[in-house]
Enzyme design. Structure first.
Site, PDB file in Angstrom:
ATOM      1  N   ASP A  31       0.852  -1.192   0.000  1.00  0.00           N
ATOM      2  CA  ASP A  31       0.000   0.000   0.000  1.00  0.00           C
ATOM      3  C   ASP A  31       0.891   1.246   0.000  1.00  0.00           C
ATOM      4  O   ASP A  31       1.898   1.311   0.712  1.00  0.00           O
ATOM      5  CB  ASP A  31      -0.913  -0.005   1.231  1.00  0.00           C
ATOM      6  N   ASN A  86     -12.908  -3.445   2.593  1.00  0.00           N
ATOM      7  CA  ASN A  86     -13.890  -2.374   2.707  1.00  0.00           C
ATOM      8  C   ASN A  86     -14.828  -2.450   1.503  1.00  0.00           C
ATOM      9  O   ASN A  86     -14.369  -2.496   0.361  1.00  0.00           O
ATOM     10  CB  ASN A  86     -13.190  -1.011   2.751  1.00  0.00           C
ATOM     11  N   GLN A  93     -14.245   2.248   1.502  1.00  0.00           N
ATOM     12  CA  GLN A  93     -13.675   1.873   0.199  1.00  0.00           C
ATOM     13  C   GLN A  93     -13.454   3.131  -0.644  1.00  0.00           C
ATOM     14  O   GLN A  93     -14.376   3.942  -0.828  1.00  0.00           O
ATOM     15  CB  GLN A  93     -14.599   0.902  -0.549  1.00  0.00           C
ATOM     16  N   VAL A  95     -11.082   2.787  -3.549  1.00  0.00           N
ATOM     17  CA  VAL A  95     -10.718   2.279  -4.882  1.00  0.00           C
ATOM     18  C   VAL A  95     -11.702   1.156  -5.211  1.00  0.00           C
ATOM     19  O   VAL A  95     -11.763   0.152  -4.484  1.00  0.00           O
ATOM     20  CB  VAL A  95      -9.270   1.759  -4.920  1.00  0.00           C
ATOM     21  N   HIS A  99     -10.214  -5.381  -3.211  1.00  0.00           N
ATOM     22  CA  HIS A  99      -8.865  -5.605  -2.686  1.00  0.00           C
ATOM     23  C   HIS A  99      -8.951  -6.057  -1.241  1.00  0.00           C
ATOM     24  O   HIS A  99      -9.818  -5.625  -0.482  1.00  0.00           O
ATOM     25  CB  HIS A  99      -7.997  -4.355  -2.806  1.00  0.00           C
ATOM     26  N   HIS A 101      -6.889  -5.945   2.173  1.00  0.00           N
ATOM     27  CA  HIS A 101      -5.763  -5.369   2.902  1.00  0.00           C
ATOM     28  C   HIS A 101      -5.174  -6.459   3.798  1.00  0.00           C
ATOM     29  O   HIS A 101      -5.919  -7.179   4.486  1.00  0.00           O
ATOM     30  CB  HIS A 101      -6.232  -4.239   3.826  1.00  0.00           C
TER      31      HIS A 101
HETATM   32  P1  AMP Z   1      -9.729   1.267   0.402  1.00  0.00           P
HETATM   33  O1  AMP Z   1      -9.795   2.585   1.125  1.00  0.00           O
HETATM   34  O2  AMP Z   1     -10.149   0.088   1.219  1.00  0.00           O
HETATM   35  O3  AMP Z   1     -10.449   1.346  -0.945  1.00  0.00           O
HETATM   36  O4  AMP Z   1      -8.202   1.011   0.107  1.00  0.00           O
HETATM   37  C1  AMP Z   1      -7.527   1.584  -0.970  1.00  0.00           C
HETATM   38  C2  AMP Z   1      -6.071   1.567  -0.628  1.00  0.00           C
HETATM   39  O5  AMP Z   1      -5.334   1.753  -1.809  1.00  0.00           O
HETATM   40  C3  AMP Z   1      -5.633   2.669   0.331  1.00  0.00           C
HETATM   41  O6  AMP Z   1      -5.075   2.061   1.507  1.00  0.00           O
HETATM   42  C4  AMP Z   1      -4.607   3.459  -0.458  1.00  0.00           C
HETATM   43  O7  AMP Z   1      -3.538   3.910   0.326  1.00  0.00           O
HETATM   44  C5  AMP Z   1      -4.160   2.438  -1.492  1.00  0.00           C
HETATM   45  N1  AMP Z   1      -3.639   2.971  -2.741  1.00  0.00           N
HETATM   46  C6  AMP Z   1      -4.163   3.935  -3.509  1.00  0.00           C
HETATM   47  N2  AMP Z   1      -3.407   4.136  -4.594  1.00  0.00           N
HETATM   48  C7  AMP Z   1      -2.375   3.264  -4.514  1.00  0.00           C
HETATM   49  C8  AMP Z   1      -1.259   2.972  -5.336  1.00  0.00           C
HETATM   50  N3  AMP Z   1      -1.034   3.626  -6.478  1.00  0.00           N
HETATM   51  N4  AMP Z   1      -0.397   2.006  -4.941  1.00  0.00           N
HETATM   52  C9  AMP Z   1      -0.610   1.340  -3.785  1.00  0.00           C
HETATM   53  N5  AMP Z   1      -1.656   1.557  -2.974  1.00  0.00           N
HETATM   54  C10 AMP Z   1      -2.532   2.516  -3.325  1.00  0.00           C
END
Ligand code: AMP
Length: 113
Positions: A31, A86, A93, A95, A99, A101
């Site tokens: 991350d 999430n 969430q 993204v 995914h 974590h």
């Molecule tokens: P969520 O909030 O559960 O959707 O998690 C999305 C995660 O993606 C967050 O912890 C961000 O820090 C991570 N994230 C966003 N962009 C990137 C990236 N380019 N490379 C690695 N992690 C990322």
């Protein structure tokens, strides 16, 4: 299936990631904003938007993601770790490409915020 998320771009090699595991079904990478000493994301290559949109035919893939999460935790030297998925903006969430974590390397409180 189109996937305009940042994780889609990572899967297509359009932006870099710090990869820790890869196979034909999924990719795991660190991350970019780690919440603990170890914070890895495991994502399916198939662009499933969230756990809410997982279909019965995704059962094997979803199980595989969890097995890879445990494999990555072991690879990172973790006995104790937390897996988080999430689902939806109200649950954190950000993204919209499914995914998992994998978080560890420090004491983790429960319940989460
Ligand atoms: P969520 O909030 O559960 O959707 O998690 C999305 C995660 O993606 C967050 O912890 C961000 O820090 C991570 N994230 C966003 N962009 C990137 C990236 N380019 N490379 C690695 N992690 C990322």
């Amino acid at each position: 299936m189109a996937d305009d998320t940042i994780f889609g771009k990572i899967l297509r090699g359009e932006i870099p990631c710090d990869e820790v595991y890869s196979d034909e079904q999924c990719l795991a990478f660190r991350d970019v904003a780690p919440q603990a000493p170890v914070h890895v994301l495991v994502i399916p290559r198939k662009p499933i938007e969230s756990l809410r949109s997982g279909a019965p035919e995704d059962a094997v893939l979803l199980g595989h993601l969890l097995l890879v999460a445990a494999r990555v935790a072991k690879q990172e030297g973790l006995d104790d770790f937390r897996t988080v998925i999430n689902s939806g903006a109200g649950a954190g969430q950000t993204v919209f490409h499914l995914h998992v974590h994998v978080i560890g390397g420090r004491p983790l409180a429960w319940p989460p915020g």
